[in-house]
Design an enzyme around this catalytic site. Structure first.
Site, PDB file in Angstrom:
ATOM      1  N   LYS A 164       0.822  -1.213   0.000  1.00  0.00           N
ATOM      2  CA  LYS A 164       0.000   0.000   0.000  1.00  0.00           C
ATOM      3  C   LYS A 164       0.856   1.263   0.000  1.00  0.00           C
ATOM      4  O   LYS A 164       0.580   2.219  -0.720  1.00  0.00           O
ATOM      5  CB  LYS A 164      -0.932  -0.003   1.222  1.00  0.00           C
ATOM      6  CG  LYS A 164      -1.869  -1.195   1.269  1.00  0.00           C
ATOM      7  CD  LYS A 164      -2.834  -1.113   2.449  1.00  0.00           C
ATOM      8  CE  LYS A 164      -2.166  -1.145   3.800  1.00  0.00           C
ATOM      9  NZ  LYS A 164      -1.476  -2.438   4.070  1.00  0.00           N
ATOM     10  N   ARG A 191      12.575  -3.320   9.257  1.00  0.00           N
ATOM     11  CA  ARG A 191      11.675  -3.246  10.406  1.00  0.00           C
ATOM     12  C   ARG A 191      11.924  -4.425  11.333  1.00  0.00           C
ATOM     13  O   ARG A 191      12.058  -5.562  10.891  1.00  0.00           O
ATOM     14  CB  ARG A 191      10.212  -3.257   9.951  1.00  0.00           C
ATOM     15  CG  ARG A 191       9.762  -1.925   9.419  1.00  0.00           C
ATOM     16  CD  ARG A 191       8.324  -1.960   8.961  1.00  0.00           C
ATOM     17  NE  ARG A 191       7.400  -2.494   9.973  1.00  0.00           N
ATOM     18  CZ  ARG A 191       6.097  -2.219   9.997  1.00  0.00           C
ATOM     19  NH1 ARG A 191       5.575  -1.424   9.090  1.00  0.00           N
ATOM     20  NH2 ARG A 191       5.323  -2.760  10.916  1.00  0.00           N
ATOM     21  N   ARG A 246      -9.592   1.389  10.159  1.00  0.00           N
ATOM     22  CA  ARG A 246      -9.180   0.018  10.438  1.00  0.00           C
ATOM     23  C   ARG A 246     -10.346  -0.823  10.966  1.00  0.00           C
ATOM     24  O   ARG A 246     -10.240  -2.053  11.014  1.00  0.00           O
ATOM     25  CB  ARG A 246      -8.046  -0.002  11.466  1.00  0.00           C
ATOM     26  CG  ARG A 246      -6.732   0.579  10.970  1.00  0.00           C
ATOM     27  CD  ARG A 246      -5.667   0.443  12.030  1.00  0.00           C
ATOM     28  NE  ARG A 246      -4.414   1.095  11.659  1.00  0.00           N
ATOM     29  CZ  ARG A 246      -3.439   0.522  10.983  1.00  0.00           C
ATOM     30  NH1 ARG A 246      -3.573  -0.734  10.602  1.00  0.00           N
ATOM     31  NH2 ARG A 246      -2.328   1.175  10.686  1.00  0.00           N
ATOM     32  N   ARG A 287      12.403  -7.954   3.092  1.00  0.00           N
ATOM     33  CA  ARG A 287      12.220  -6.553   2.722  1.00  0.00           C
ATOM     34  C   ARG A 287      13.127  -5.603   3.498  1.00  0.00           C
ATOM     35  O   ARG A 287      13.399  -5.793   4.674  1.00  0.00           O
ATOM     36  CB  ARG A 287      10.753  -6.163   2.964  1.00  0.00           C
ATOM     37  CG  ARG A 287      10.405  -4.763   2.512  1.00  0.00           C
ATOM     38  CD  ARG A 287       8.904  -4.507   2.625  1.00  0.00           C
ATOM     39  NE  ARG A 287       8.431  -4.513   4.011  1.00  0.00           N
ATOM     40  CZ  ARG A 287       7.184  -4.200   4.348  1.00  0.00           C
ATOM     41  NH1 ARG A 287       6.296  -3.907   3.408  1.00  0.00           N
ATOM     42  NH2 ARG A 287       6.829  -4.214   5.622  1.00  0.00           N
ATOM     43  N   ARG A 300       0.578 -10.022  12.986  1.00  0.00           N
ATOM     44  CA  ARG A 300      -0.020  -8.827  12.390  1.00  0.00           C
ATOM     45  C   ARG A 300      -1.106  -9.188  11.383  1.00  0.00           C
ATOM     46  O   ARG A 300      -2.140  -8.503  11.289  1.00  0.00           O
ATOM     47  CB  ARG A 300       1.068  -7.988  11.720  1.00  0.00           C
ATOM     48  CG  ARG A 300       2.012  -7.304  12.712  1.00  0.00           C
ATOM     49  CD  ARG A 300       3.361  -6.984  12.110  1.00  0.00           C
ATOM     50  NE  ARG A 300       3.286  -6.081  10.985  1.00  0.00           N
ATOM     51  CZ  ARG A 300       4.264  -5.949  10.080  1.00  0.00           C
ATOM     52  NH1 ARG A 300       5.358  -6.697  10.175  1.00  0.00           N
ATOM     53  NH2 ARG A 300       4.137  -5.098   9.092  1.00  0.00           N
TER      54      ARG A 300
END
Length: 216
Positions: A14, A160, A87, A126, A171
């Site tokens: 996103k 991260r 959310r 990533r 998550r």
């Protein structure tokens, strides 16, 4: 000009697509986290409220976030990308009421569908550039051999701490419990469009552009 929500689990891409829309179409990305950080340092009445809540370690209420969004919408722009909000169904209702109050509406909610196992493989490799946010991947787009971001030249590469398999699966479960009901909510409203979030970045961008062009 269009107002959109990019909907999808963590790691669906996103943020990458939102940055493209900002650069290519002049849209305004309303990231909840960015808005809160900006407000906290602004010195405004709303900013002081945010700073006080955060200093106490409390969660920022939906009412505060809606207030920040209202300020951004009032400032105008070439369409808005809602990032990280809503959310929950309650937040979706609140956003809809705010947009109606301001004489505007959502034009599209774009769901970036992914396969969980493929997403885990994508995210655990990533990294991002600390200078410009460009996204890299150990397998598909490694950090340049010269140690410099190909986009801005920064040598600051970040990973991260929660981009590991256990954290990501936690998550994902949180997303499915709290946020995935929005898919049915916006489908019923006639606003939902679904694309393959794991396609190549250019393919995803083309799919989003096609949807937006239909709304303008």
């Amino acid at each position: 000009m269009a107002n959109i929500i990019l909907l999808g689990p963590p790691g669906a891409g996103k943020g990458t697509q939102a940055r493209r829309l900002v650069e290519e179409r002049g849209m305004v990305q309303l990231s909840t986290g960015d808005m809160l950080r900006e407000a906290k340092d602004s010195g405004t009445e709303m900013g002081n409220l945010v700073a006080d809540v955060m200093a106490k370690g409390q969660l920022v209420t939906d009412e505060i976030v809606i207030g920040l969004i209202e300020e951004k919408l009032a400032a105008g722009g070439e369409g808005f990308i809602f990032d990280g909000f809503p959310r929950t169904l309650g937040q979706a209702d609140a956003l809809g009421k705010l947009l109606a109050k301001m004489g505007t509406k959502l034009d599209a909610v774009i769901e970036m569908q992914v396969d969980d196992e493929a997403l885990v493989a994508r995210i655990t490799g990533r990294s991002t550039c600390g200078g410009c946010g460009e996204v890299y991947h150990d397998q598909t787009k490694p950090w340049p051999a010269d140690g410099k971001c190909e986009k801005c030249g920064s040598t600051d590469v970040k990973r991260r701490a929660d981009d590991n398999e256990d954290s990501l699966r936690t998550r994902l479960m949180e997303y499915y419990k709290k946020t995935s009901p929005l898919i049915g909510y916006y489908y019923h409203a006639g606003d939902l469009f679904t694309i393959d979030g794991l396609a190549e970045i250019e393919t995803v961008a083309t799919s989003i552009a096609r949807i937006l062009d239909q709304q303008e």
